[in-house]
Scaffold this active site. Sequence first.
Site, PDB file in Angstrom:
ATOM      1  N   HIS A 100     -13.155   4.579   1.500  1.00 45.52           N
ATOM      2  CA  HIS A 100     -12.353   4.738   2.719  1.00 45.52           C
ATOM      3  C   HIS A 100     -12.975   5.749   3.689  1.00 45.52           C
ATOM      4  O   HIS A 100     -12.351   6.729   4.081  1.00 45.52           O
ATOM      5  CB  HIS A 100     -10.924   5.146   2.372  1.00 45.52           C
ATOM      6  N   TYR A 229       4.246  -9.228  -5.200  1.00 42.67           N
ATOM      7  CA  TYR A 229       4.621  -9.223  -3.787  1.00 42.67           C
ATOM      8  C   TYR A 229       5.579 -10.352  -3.448  1.00 42.67           C
ATOM      9  O   TYR A 229       6.477 -10.193  -2.637  1.00 42.67           O
ATOM     10  CB  TYR A 229       3.347  -9.341  -2.953  1.00 42.67           C
TER      11      TYR A 229
END
Length: 343
Positions: A100, A229
């Site tokens: 990141h 999900y």
Amino acid sequence: MLITQKSGGMVIVSAGGGSKVSVTGVPSVATGGQGGLLDVVLDPDFATTPWIYFSYSEAGAGSGSNPAGTAVARAQLVGNALQNLTVIFRQSPKVTANNHFGARLAFRVDKTLFITLGERQTYDSANLTATRGALFAQDLSTTRGKVVRIQRDGSPATGNPGIGSGAAAGLLWSYGHRNPQGAAIHPTTGDLWVTEHGPQGGDELNRVTSGGNYGWPLVSYGCVYGASYSGSNNGACRIGGGTHAPGYSEPATYWGPTSIAPSSLMFYTGSGFPEWQGNALLGALGTDQGVWRVVLNGNAVASRELLSISGLAGERVRLVRQGPDGWLYLLTDSGKLIRVDRP
């Protein structure tokens, strides 16, 4: 074409792709994880002052398991050599994580430079559970999980919202970002837009406003990796409930329940595909990888589609750019440079 490579190399590739010349004078980079030599852009006045700006993961001092952080340098490109190199920005603080970095660069119309910065995917159990990460993207004393705006010499740009303190004082434009790996200036409005890697099912396209808080890690339409999900759950695992407003800036659109892993962003202005004028184009590395086209109506997303492009099956598209000829040029993780034109 000027191309950076993860390993630390920078090359000049001829317009037809037939020749490749290495650029000398590139500083050493930390290549672990998602690090390496990252983005590169030309100075807005490159025709008269041949400066280039590039981002990379910079190692800390010493050897062994040392911290690294996103850095930005500028240098003059003379032939195939970098000269008068100066580091104009260093992300603070450096950390031992290898992911990141963010690191996308975009020049505003006023010739100030936006730098996108990931939160570095570290966890602080004293602040949050490991499933949600640390609050660094919300901490206004650091540049982790932020967009900063600077002058070309590295000094803070005038007109920033004044939300930073300590090492981030005067630099911050926005915060609450996870890992923004795409950045582009809208050709009509001059606004900054970014694509952002979310958690599972939470990748975003955002219009980034001065002082905006984009919610990470407190809220996301994505879920903790490995969570269920869909089905009877129907997105109940979304971090913070998913909806950003009113406390945080809503994404213009998001991708879920799968993760496309957006890698870059541009707005099309060429004549090769006139029907795409003003559309956003972004590369994707994950599920539904390839090139996505997003149609805007003002600042709202009207539609989006995954383009069908010959030769891209199984390719992770790292970069999408428009050439001066009006066609698209794609870079893939497998090392391919692909020109997309009409048959």
